[in-house]
Motif scaffolding. Structure first.
Motif, PDB file in Angstrom:
ATOM      1  N   GLY A   3       0.675  -1.218  -0.355  1.00  0.00           N
ATOM      2  CA  GLY A   3       0.052   0.120  -0.461  1.00  0.00           C
ATOM      3  C   GLY A   3       1.066   1.436   0.290  1.00  0.00           C
ATOM      4  O   GLY A   3       2.249   1.033  -0.578  1.00  0.00           O
ATOM      5  N   GLU A  53      -3.157   9.979   5.705  1.00  0.00           N
ATOM      6  CA  GLU A  53      -4.217   8.487   4.719  1.00  0.00           C
ATOM      7  C   GLU A  53      -3.758   7.509   4.158  1.00  0.00           C
ATOM      8  O   GLU A  53      -2.484   7.500   3.239  1.00  0.00           O
ATOM      9  CB  GLU A  53      -4.717   9.896   4.043  1.00  0.00           C
ATOM     10  N   HIS A  55      -4.210   3.767   1.867  1.00  0.00           N
ATOM     11  CA  HIS A  55      -4.177   3.306   0.801  1.00  0.00           C
ATOM     12  C   HIS A  55      -4.080   1.414   0.186  1.00  0.00           C
ATOM     13  O   HIS A  55      -2.669   2.054   0.719  1.00  0.00           O
ATOM     14  CB  HIS A  55      -3.940   3.744  -0.465  1.00  0.00           C
ATOM     15  N   GLU A  56      -4.904   1.073   0.542  1.00  0.00           N
ATOM     16  CA  GLU A  56      -4.472  -0.215   0.122  1.00  0.00           C
ATOM     17  C   GLU A  56      -3.396  -0.907  -0.935  1.00  0.00           C
ATOM     18  O   GLU A  56      -2.375  -1.302  -0.817  1.00  0.00           O
ATOM     19  CB  GLU A  56      -5.373  -0.846   0.087  1.00  0.00           C
ATOM     20  N   GLU A  57      -3.298   0.352  -1.907  1.00  0.00           N
ATOM     21  CA  GLU A  57      -2.608   0.303  -3.345  1.00  0.00           C
ATOM     22  C   GLU A  57      -2.124   1.048  -3.589  1.00  0.00           C
ATOM     23  O   GLU A  57      -2.379   3.240  -3.875  1.00  0.00           O
ATOM     24  CB  GLU A  57      -3.523  -0.123  -4.606  1.00  0.00           C
ATOM     25  N   VAL A  59      -1.187   2.237  -5.508  1.00  0.00           N
ATOM     26  CA  VAL A  59      -1.737   3.593  -7.238  1.00  0.00           C
ATOM     27  C   VAL A  59      -2.365   4.244  -6.552  1.00  0.00           C
ATOM     28  O   VAL A  59      -2.422   6.061  -7.625  1.00  0.00           O
ATOM     29  CB  VAL A  59      -1.773   2.285  -8.503  1.00  0.00           C
ATOM     30  N   ASP A  60      -3.696   4.142  -6.311  1.00  0.00           N
ATOM     31  CA  ASP A  60      -4.340   4.608  -5.150  1.00  0.00           C
ATOM     32  C   ASP A  60      -3.995   5.671  -4.395  1.00  0.00           C
ATOM     33  O   ASP A  60      -3.695   7.257  -4.603  1.00  0.00           O
ATOM     34  CB  ASP A  60      -5.178   4.000  -4.557  1.00  0.00           C
ATOM     35  N   ALA A  61      -2.527   5.961  -3.955  1.00  0.00           N
ATOM     36  CA  ALA A  61      -1.879   6.605  -3.274  1.00  0.00           C
ATOM     37  C   ALA A  61      -2.098   7.478  -4.016  1.00  0.00           C
ATOM     38  O   ALA A  61      -1.651   9.183  -4.196  1.00  0.00           O
ATOM     39  CB  ALA A  61      -0.784   6.286  -2.100  1.00  0.00           C
ATOM     40  N   GLN A  63      -2.324   8.823  -6.863  1.00  0.00           N
ATOM     41  CA  GLN A  63      -3.940   9.310  -8.028  1.00  0.00           C
ATOM     42  C   GLN A  63      -3.992   9.950  -6.694  1.00  0.00           C
ATOM     43  O   GLN A  63      -4.675  10.905  -6.752  1.00  0.00           O
ATOM     44  CB  GLN A  63      -4.428   7.879  -8.434  1.00  0.00           C
ATOM     45  N   ARG A  64      -4.125   9.751  -5.320  1.00  0.00           N
ATOM     46  CA  ARG A  64      -4.713  10.814  -4.786  1.00  0.00           C
ATOM     47  C   ARG A  64      -4.027  11.648  -4.766  1.00  0.00           C
ATOM     48  O   ARG A  64      -4.634  13.102  -4.135  1.00  0.00           O
ATOM     49  CB  ARG A  64      -4.841  10.036  -3.298  1.00  0.00           C
ATOM     50  N   ARG A  67      -4.339  13.866  -6.987  1.00  0.00           N
ATOM     51  CA  ARG A  67      -5.727  15.469  -7.180  1.00  0.00           C
ATOM     52  C   ARG A  67      -5.326  15.949  -5.994  1.00  0.00           C
ATOM     53  O   ARG A  67      -5.877  17.467  -6.228  1.00  0.00           O
ATOM     54  CB  ARG A  67      -6.919  14.690  -6.849  1.00  0.00           C
TER      55      ARG A  67
END
Length: 96
Positions: A3, A53, A55-57, A59-61, A63-64, A67
């Motif tokens: 993550g 914050e 994130h499990e992945e 790639v999601d972190a 991306q966040r 943003r």
């Protein structure tokens, strides 16, 4: 750990903000605090971790983080205040 973490560093409440992403939040925060990596956070002495914050992945972190970097400053301040109203340094909570 596959993550990732999105985090915000500052030098003081409502001071300069830095949004970052890492797979190892304790190590990366230590690097910022000790100034071992040249760059923005070292130049502006951003040593206070005020937002994290998970994130499990990774790639999601990532991306966040992208943003959040495009958010207006006021939105970032609101995000920090919603999770950490006193702008406490969260570094010690990572070690527990």
């Amino acid at each position: 750990m596959k993550g990732g973490w999105v985090y915000i560093m500052t030098n003081m409440a409502r001071g300069t903000l830095y949004v970052g992403v890492t797979s190892d939040i304790a190590r990366r925060t230590w690097e910022h605090r000790e100034g071992v990596v040249d760059g923005f956070t070292k130049q502006y002495a951003l040593k206070r971790l005020v937002y994290v914050e998970r994130h499990e992945e990774i790639v999601d972190a990532i991306q966040r983080e992208k943003r959040l970097k495009h958010w207006p400053r006021a939105w970032k301040i609101d995000l920090i205040r919603s999770a950490n109203p006193l702008w406490d340094d969260l570094y010690d909570t990572l070690l527990g």
